[in-house]
Enzyme design. Structure first.
Site, PDB file in Angstrom:
ATOM      1  N   ARG A  64      45.967  54.180  24.357  1.00  0.00           N
ATOM      2  CA  ARG A  64      45.902  54.047  26.003  1.00  0.00           C
ATOM      3  C   ARG A  64      46.095  52.631  25.985  1.00  0.00           C
ATOM      4  N   SER A  65      45.419  51.724  25.509  1.00  0.00           N
ATOM      5  CA  SER A  65      45.439  50.162  25.436  1.00  0.00           C
ATOM      6  C   SER A  65      46.878  49.767  25.311  1.00  0.00           C
ATOM      7  N   CYS A  72      46.835  41.795  38.063  1.00  0.00           N
ATOM      8  CA  CYS A  72      46.971  42.657  37.075  1.00  0.00           C
ATOM      9  C   CYS A  72      46.040  43.586  36.711  1.00  0.00           C
ATOM     10  N   LEU A  73      44.877  42.994  36.577  1.00  0.00           N
ATOM     11  CA  LEU A  73      43.594  43.497  36.062  1.00  0.00           C
ATOM     12  C   LEU A  73      43.270  44.840  37.042  1.00  0.00           C
ATOM     13  N   ASN A  74      43.405  44.717  38.195  1.00  0.00           N
ATOM     14  CA  ASN A  74      43.385  45.787  39.102  1.00  0.00           C
ATOM     15  C   ASN A  74      43.916  47.004  38.809  1.00  0.00           C
ATOM     16  N   ALA A  93      45.309  47.561  35.685  1.00  0.00           N
ATOM     17  CA  ALA A  93      44.658  48.190  34.316  1.00  0.00           C
ATOM     18  C   ALA A  93      43.364  48.678  34.389  1.00  0.00           C
ATOM     19  N   GLY A 112      25.142  66.176  12.109  1.00  0.00           N
ATOM     20  CA  GLY A 112      25.629  65.278  10.872  1.00  0.00           C
ATOM     21  C   GLY A 112      26.976  65.309  10.796  1.00  0.00           C
ATOM     22  N   GLU A 135      38.426  44.155  30.273  1.00  0.00           N
ATOM     23  CA  GLU A 135      38.744  44.246  31.549  1.00  0.00           C
ATOM     24  C   GLU A 135      37.656  44.196  32.425  1.00  0.00           C
ATOM     25  N   HIS A 154      30.589  45.538  31.783  1.00  0.00           N
ATOM     26  CA  HIS A 154      29.824  46.314  32.759  1.00  0.00           C
ATOM     27  C   HIS A 154      28.898  45.927  33.626  1.00  0.00           C
TER      28      HIS A 154
HETATM   29  P1  TGC Z   1      36.946  34.325  42.637  1.00  0.00           P
HETATM   30  O1  TGC Z   1      36.564  32.961  43.352  1.00  0.00           O
HETATM   31  O2  TGC Z   1      35.886  35.383  43.104  1.00  0.00           O
HETATM   32  O3  TGC Z   1      38.277  34.609  42.963  1.00  0.00           O
HETATM   33  C1  TGC Z   1      39.215  33.624  42.691  1.00  0.00           C
HETATM   34  C2  TGC Z   1      40.581  34.125  43.408  1.00  0.00           C
HETATM   35  O4  TGC Z   1      40.896  35.535  42.918  1.00  0.00           O
HETATM   36  C3  TGC Z   1      40.925  36.421  44.098  1.00  0.00           C
HETATM   37  N1  TGC Z   1      40.602  37.467  43.405  1.00  0.00           N
HETATM   38  C4  TGC Z   1      41.247  38.728  43.257  1.00  0.00           C
HETATM   39  N2  TGC Z   1      42.320  38.970  43.433  1.00  0.00           N
HETATM   40  C5  TGC Z   1      43.045  40.111  43.116  1.00  0.00           C
HETATM   41  N3  TGC Z   1      42.293  41.140  42.302  1.00  0.00           N
HETATM   42  C6  TGC Z   1      41.040  40.985  42.336  1.00  0.00           C
HETATM   43  N4  TGC Z   1      40.312  41.840  41.653  1.00  0.00           N
HETATM   44  C7  TGC Z   1      40.296  39.649  42.481  1.00  0.00           C
HETATM   45  N5  TGC Z   1      39.120  39.079  42.316  1.00  0.00           N
HETATM   46  C8  TGC Z   1      39.260  37.802  42.810  1.00  0.00           C
HETATM   47  C9  TGC Z   1      40.150  35.851  45.207  1.00  0.00           C
HETATM   48  O5  TGC Z   1      40.111  36.494  46.294  1.00  0.00           O
HETATM   49  C10 TGC Z   1      40.125  34.395  44.772  1.00  0.00           C
HETATM   50  O6  TGC Z   1      41.442  34.214  45.479  1.00  0.00           O
HETATM   51  P2  TGC Z   1      41.911  32.573  46.153  1.00  0.00           P
HETATM   52  O7  TGC Z   1      43.276  32.970  47.040  1.00  0.00           O
HETATM   53  O8  TGC Z   1      40.823  32.646  47.275  1.00  0.00           O
HETATM   54  O9  TGC Z   1      41.864  31.532  45.431  1.00  0.00           O
HETATM   55  O10 TGC Z   1      36.748  33.958  40.986  1.00  0.00           O
HETATM   56  P3  TGC Z   1      35.586  33.636  40.224  1.00  0.00           P
HETATM   57  O11 TGC Z   1      36.012  32.570  39.201  1.00  0.00           O
HETATM   58  O12 TGC Z   1      34.194  33.589  40.806  1.00  0.00           O
HETATM   59  O13 TGC Z   1      35.801  34.943  39.030  1.00  0.00           O
HETATM   60  C11 TGC Z   1      35.427  36.385  39.678  1.00  0.00           C
HETATM   61  C12 TGC Z   1      35.004  37.456  38.480  1.00  0.00           C
HETATM   62  C13 TGC Z   1      34.032  37.210  37.679  1.00  0.00           C
HETATM   63  C14 TGC Z   1      34.979  38.533  39.370  1.00  0.00           C
HETATM   64  C15 TGC Z   1      36.551  37.454  37.689  1.00  0.00           C
HETATM   65  O14 TGC Z   1      36.887  36.053  37.213  1.00  0.00           O
HETATM   66  C16 TGC Z   1      36.340  38.618  36.721  1.00  0.00           C
HETATM   67  O15 TGC Z   1      37.150  39.645  37.158  1.00  0.00           O
HETATM   68  N6  TGC Z   1      36.076  38.288  35.417  1.00  0.00           N
HETATM   69  C17 TGC Z   1      36.125  38.994  34.287  1.00  0.00           C
HETATM   70  C18 TGC Z   1      37.457  38.728  33.647  1.00  0.00           C
HETATM   71  C19 TGC Z   1      38.142  39.763  32.708  1.00  0.00           C
HETATM   72  O16 TGC Z   1      38.215  41.063  33.479  1.00  0.00           O
HETATM   73  N7  TGC Z   1      38.952  39.747  31.837  1.00  0.00           N
HETATM   74  C20 TGC Z   1      40.016  40.669  31.298  1.00  0.00           C
HETATM   75  C21 TGC Z   1      40.784  40.050  30.589  1.00  0.00           C
HETATM   76  S1  TGC Z   1      42.143  41.061  30.285  1.00  0.00           S
HETATM   77  C22 TGC Z   1      41.676  42.382  29.017  1.00  0.00           C
HETATM   78  O17 TGC Z   1      40.544  42.499  28.881  1.00  0.00           O
HETATM   79  C23 TGC Z   1      42.725  43.335  28.789  1.00  0.00           C
HETATM   80  S2  TGC Z   1      41.766  44.391  27.812  1.00  0.00           S
HETATM   81  C24 TGC Z   1      43.402  45.618  27.610  1.00  0.00           C
HETATM   82  C25 TGC Z   1      43.308  46.564  26.952  1.00  0.00           C
HETATM   83  O18 TGC Z   1      43.447  46.661  25.750  1.00  0.00           O
HETATM   84  O19 TGC Z   1      43.400  47.602  27.507  1.00  0.00           O
HETATM   85  P1  FAD Z   2      31.191  36.847  27.963  1.00  0.00           P
HETATM   86  O1  FAD Z   2      31.832  36.724  29.123  1.00  0.00           O
HETATM   87  O2  FAD Z   2      30.602  35.716  26.918  1.00  0.00           O
HETATM   88  O3  FAD Z   2      29.726  38.037  28.271  1.00  0.00           O
HETATM   89  C1  FAD Z   2      28.800  37.931  27.111  1.00  0.00           C
HETATM   90  C2  FAD Z   2      27.711  38.847  27.926  1.00  0.00           C
HETATM   91  O4  FAD Z   2      27.146  38.077  29.169  1.00  0.00           O
HETATM   92  C3  FAD Z   2      28.041  40.042  28.862  1.00  0.00           C
HETATM   93  O5  FAD Z   2      27.259  41.101  28.511  1.00  0.00           O
HETATM   94  C4  FAD Z   2      28.288  39.633  30.249  1.00  0.00           C
HETATM   95  O6  FAD Z   2      28.446  40.895  31.064  1.00  0.00           O
HETATM   96  C5  FAD Z   2      27.426  38.520  30.422  1.00  0.00           C
HETATM   97  N1  FAD Z   2      27.491  37.679  31.410  1.00  0.00           N
HETATM   98  C6  FAD Z   2      28.641  36.911  31.581  1.00  0.00           C
HETATM   99  N2  FAD Z   2      28.671  36.221  32.876  1.00  0.00           N
HETATM  100  C7  FAD Z   2      27.647  36.630  33.754  1.00  0.00           C
HETATM  101  C8  FAD Z   2      27.017  36.469  34.941  1.00  0.00           C
HETATM  102  N3  FAD Z   2      27.767  35.635  35.595  1.00  0.00           N
HETATM  103  N4  FAD Z   2      26.025  37.145  35.242  1.00  0.00           N
HETATM  104  C9  FAD Z   2      25.341  38.016  34.387  1.00  0.00           C
HETATM  105  N5  FAD Z   2      25.737  38.308  33.071  1.00  0.00           N
HETATM  106  C10 FAD Z   2      27.211  37.788  32.634  1.00  0.00           C
HETATM  107  N6  FAD Z   2      41.170  39.675  26.825  1.00  0.00           N
HETATM  108  C11 FAD Z   2      42.634  39.560  27.314  1.00  0.00           C
HETATM  109  O7  FAD Z   2      43.129  38.524  28.138  1.00  0.00           O
HETATM  110  N7  FAD Z   2      43.755  40.259  26.836  1.00  0.00           N
HETATM  111  C12 FAD Z   2      43.521  41.423  26.123  1.00  0.00           C
HETATM  112  O8  FAD Z   2      44.503  42.142  25.900  1.00  0.00           O
HETATM  113  C13 FAD Z   2      42.127  41.736  25.673  1.00  0.00           C
HETATM  114  N8  FAD Z   2      41.998  42.875  24.813  1.00  0.00           N
HETATM  115  C14 FAD Z   2      40.618  42.617  24.342  1.00  0.00           C
HETATM  116  C15 FAD Z   2      40.548  43.752  23.386  1.00  0.00           C
HETATM  117  C16 FAD Z   2      39.331  44.022  22.734  1.00  0.00           C
HETATM  118  C17 FAD Z   2      39.294  45.085  21.645  1.00  0.00           C
HETATM  119  C18 FAD Z   2      38.315  43.108  23.334  1.00  0.00           C
HETATM  120  C19 FAD Z   2      36.979  43.557  22.539  1.00  0.00           C
HETATM  121  C20 FAD Z   2      38.399  42.319  24.318  1.00  0.00           C
HETATM  122  C21 FAD Z   2      39.691  42.057  24.744  1.00  0.00           C
HETATM  123  N9  FAD Z   2      39.797  40.999  25.815  1.00  0.00           N
HETATM  124  C22 FAD Z   2      41.154  40.657  26.233  1.00  0.00           C
HETATM  125  C23 FAD Z   2      39.035  40.572  26.259  1.00  0.00           C
HETATM  126  C24 FAD Z   2      37.790  40.787  27.110  1.00  0.00           C
HETATM  127  O9  FAD Z   2      38.347  40.948  28.412  1.00  0.00           O
HETATM  128  C25 FAD Z   2      36.511  40.028  27.187  1.00  0.00           C
HETATM  129  O10 FAD Z   2      35.948  40.360  26.028  1.00  0.00           O
HETATM  130  C26 FAD Z   2      35.576  40.279  28.155  1.00  0.00           C
HETATM  131  O11 FAD Z   2      36.369  39.894  29.441  1.00  0.00           O
HETATM  132  C27 FAD Z   2      34.134  39.538  28.017  1.00  0.00           C
HETATM  133  O12 FAD Z   2      34.410  38.224  27.727  1.00  0.00           O
HETATM  134  P2  FAD Z   2      33.546  37.682  26.440  1.00  0.00           P
HETATM  135  O13 FAD Z   2      33.608  38.588  25.236  1.00  0.00           O
HETATM  136  O14 FAD Z   2      33.630  36.453  26.289  1.00  0.00           O
HETATM  137  O15 FAD Z   2      31.978  38.057  26.998  1.00  0.00           O
END
Ligand code: TGC
Ligand code: FAD
Length: 392
Positions: free
Chosen positions: A97-98, A246-248, A250, A348, A371, A374
Site C-alpha cells: 500500500r505504501s 499531499c499528506l492530506n 496520503a 505460538g 505520515e 500518533h
Molecule cells: P503550521 O504553522 O501549522 O502550518 C504551516 C502552513 O501549512 C498549512 N497547513 C496545512 N495545509 C494543508 N494541509 C494540512 N494538513 C495542513 N496543516 C497545516 C497551514 O495552514 C499553514 O499555511 P500558511 O498559508 O499559513 O503558511 O505548521 P507547523 O510547522 O506548526 O507544523 C504543523 C504540523 C506539526 C501539524 C505539521 O508539520 C505536521 O503534520 N507534522 C508531521 C510531519 C509528517 O506528517 N511527515 C510526513 C512525511 S511523509 C511520510 O511520512 C510518507 S510515508 C509514505 C508511505 O510509505 O506510505
Molecule cells: P520525531 O519527530 O523525532 O518524533 C519522536 C517522538 O516525539 C514521536 O513520538 C513524536 O510523536 C514525538 N513528538 C515530536 N514532536 C512533538 C511535539 N511537539 N509534542 C509532543 N510529542 C512530539 N518521510 C518522508 O518524507 N517520505 C517518506 O516516503 C517517508 N517514508 C517513511 C517510511 C518509513 C518506514 C518510516 C519509518 C518513516 C517514513 N517517513 C517518510 C518519515 C516519517 O514521516 C517520520 O518518521 C515521522 O514524521 C516522524 O518523524 P521522526 O521519525 O523524526 O520522529
C-alpha cells in the site's frame, strides 16, 4: 504464508453504500492480491526485499493515480474508490500500500495539483503506467515531526537551481526514477522540485535493518550540489502547505488501508478460533476469545463507517485536514491493537510466517509513525477543537 483463505467482512452492510464501480474495483484488487501478493509476500519480507514485479501489476489494476484525471493517465475515479483500493492493498501488506500511496498521493498528486501543464504531461502518464516510479522527500535526519525546520535548500544560479541537503526515511527511494523534494529557497520559503535519477550529485542509499515494512524499500536522498533545471520547480505552491496538502491525501488513504490490515488479522483469528481445539472444544467457544473477536469487528466497523463518511466529504471537497488526522490516528491504532490481539488468539502460531499477523503488526509500527505520528495527530485534533497550539 499458508494458502490465502481471506474473506471480506462487512458487518454493517457497507457495500450498500457503494456503487457498482466501487464494488468492481474492490473485488478486482482483492483477486489480484490473492493471486500475486499473498503467495510471495512472506518470503520477500523475510528477505527484506521489495518485489519489483508488483509495479506492473499495481499499474494494471489502476492503483497508481486512481483519482487523477484520465487525460493524464489516471483512473478518473472518486475518493472512495481510491480508499477501497488502499484497503485491499494493505490487506495484502502495508508496504504494498505504501508503494501505491507514495506514487499516487505524494508524487502524482503534487505534480497534478502544483505542477505546470508541461510537468503534468511529461510525468503523469509514465507514473500511472509504472514506467516511472517516484518518491517524496520531506523528512530529514533532524526534522521529522517538524518539517518546517528543514535544512535542504535551493539556490538560484540563473539557468538552474543548486540543490543541497539530505532526506531520510524515504519510501521507494532506492529504486525511484524521480523524487518530489521539498527544499527552502534563499528567502527561506519551502518549494517543491522534481529531481531525476542520474542528476550529478544525487544518490539514494538504501536503509537496512528494518523490522517493519520489510517488503518496502526505504532509503535516503542525498543532494550534493545537484544542478536541477529551472523547469523542474513546481510553480503553483509555496510554503509548508505544499507538502502538507499531499499528506492530506496520503493520510486519507492510510485511514482506509489500515482497515485492510485489521480485516486480515481479524479474518485469520476468527477462522483459527473455530479450528483450534483446546480442552476438547474450539477456542472460539471460550468467552475470553469471543470478547477479543467481538471487539475487533466492532472497531473495524466503526473505522469503516468513519472512512466512508470521510470519503463522501472528500468527494465534496469538504474534508478538513483535522478530520483526516482523526481518521488516520484512530484507524492505525485500531489496526495495531487488533493485530496484537489476533496474535494472542493464534498462540505460538501467531509469531510464525504461516499467518500474516506478526507481519501486519510489525508493519503497523511504521504506519503509526509515518505520515504524522500518533501523538502529532492527537495534537492536531487538540488544536482544532481548542484553537490552542500545543506543538511549540
Ligand atoms: P503550521 O504553522 O501549522 O502550518 C504551516 C502552513 O501549512 C498549512 N497547513 C496545512 N495545509 C494543508 N494541509 C494540512 N494538513 C495542513 N496543516 C497545516 C497551514 O495552514 C499553514 O499555511 P500558511 O498559508 O499559513 O503558511 O505548521 P507547523 O510547522 O506548526 O507544523 C504543523 C504540523 C506539526 C501539524 C505539521 O508539520 C505536521 O503534520 N507534522 C508531521 C510531519 C509528517 O506528517 N511527515 C510526513 C512525511 S511523509 C511520510 O511520512 C510518507 S510515508 C509514505 C508511505 O510509505 O506510505
Ligand atoms: P520525531 O519527530 O523525532 O518524533 C519522536 C517522538 O516525539 C514521536 O513520538 C513524536 O510523536 C514525538 N513528538 C515530536 N514532536 C512533538 C511535539 N511537539 N509534542 C509532543 N510529542 C512530539 N518521510 C518522508 O518524507 N517520505 C517518506 O516516503 C517517508 N517514508 C517513511 C517510511 C518509513 C518506514 C518510516 C519509518 C518513516 C517514513 N517517513 C517518510 C518519515 C516519517 O514521516 C517520520 O518518521 C515521522 O514524521 C516522524 O518523524 P521522526 O521519525 O523524526 O520522529
Amino acid at each position: 504464508m499458508a494458502q490465502d483463505r481471506y474473506q471480506y467482512h462487512d458487518y454493517f452492510l457497507m457495500d450498500d453504500l457503494l456503487t457498482e464501480e466501487h464494488k468492481l474495483v474492490m473485488s478486482s484488487v482483492r483477486e489480484w492480491v490473492k493471486k500475486e501478493v499473498s503467495p510471495i509476500v512472506e518470503e520477500y519480507c523475510q528477505r527484506a526485499e521489495f518485489p519489483k514485479q508488483w509495479i506492473k501489476g499495481l499499474a494494471e489494476i489502476g492503483a497508481f493515480g486512481p483519482y487523477i484525471p484520465a487525460e493524464y493517465g489516471g483512473g478518473g475515479m472518486d475518493q472512495i474508490a481510491y480508499g477501497l483500493i488502499m484497503m485491499e492493498l494493505e490487506r495484502g501488506d502495508s508496504g504494498l500500500r505504501s508503494t501505491a500511496s507514495v506514487q499516487s498521493s505524494l508524487v502524482m498528486y503534487p505534480i497534478y495539483t502544483y505542477g505546470s501543464e508541461e510537468q503534468r504531461r511529461k510525468y503523469l502518464p509514465k507514473l500511472a503506467s509504472g514506467d516511472m516510479m517516484g518518491c517524496f522527500g520531506l523528512t530529514e535526519p533532524d526534522h521529522g515531526s517538524n518539517p518546517g525546520g528543514m535544512l535542504t535548500n535551493i539556490k538560484d544560479k540563473g539557468d538552474h537551481y543548486l540543490l543541497n541537503g539530505s532526506k531520510m526515511w524515504i519510501s521507494n527511494a532506492p529504486f525511484a526514477d524521480i523524487a518530489v523534494v521539498w527544499a527552502k529557497d534563499e528567502e527561506g520559503v519551502i518549494r517543491g522540485i522534481i529531481v531525476e535519477r542520474g542528476m550529478e550529485g544525487f544518490s539514494t542509499p538504501e536503509t537496512h535493518g528494518k523490522w517493519s515494512l520489510r517488503a518496502s524499500a526505504t532509503g535516503e536522498l542525498v543532494f550534493d550540489n545537484v544542478k536541477v533545471p529551472k523547469e523542474n520547480l513546481l510553480p503553483n505552491v509555496k510554503g509548508l502547505k505544499g507538502p502538507l496538502g499531499c499528506l492530506n491525501s496520503a493520510r486519507y488513504g492510510i485511514s482506509w488501508g489500515t482497515i485492510g490490515a485489521a480485516l486480515d488479522c481479524y479474518d485469520s483469528a476468527l477462522r483459527y478460533s473455530k479450528e483450534r481445539i483446546q480442552f476438547g472444544r474450539p477456542i472460539g467457544g471460550f468467552q475470553l476469545q469471543q470478547k477479543k473477536l467481538a471487539e475487533m469487528i466492532t472497531e473495524i466497523t466503526k473505522a469503516q463507517l468513519l472512512c466512508w463518511r470521510l470519503g463522501v466529504l472528500k468527494n465534496e471537497n469538504r474534508a478538513t485536514p483535522a478530520q483526516i488526522s482523526m481518521a488516520k490516528r484512530n484507524n492505525v491504532n485500531m489496526a495495531l491493537q487488533i493485530a496484537r490481539e489476533a496474535r494472542q488468539i493464534h498462540g505460538g502460531m501467531g509469531i510464525t510466517g504461516e499467518y500474516p499477523i506478526m507481519r501486519h503488526m510489525m508493519n503497523l509500527e511504521s504506519v503509526i509513525t509515518y505520515e504524522g505520528t500518533h501523538d502529532v495527530h492527537l495534537l492536531i485534533t487538540g488544536m482544532d477543537i481548542t484553537g490552542l497550539n500545543a506543538f511549540q
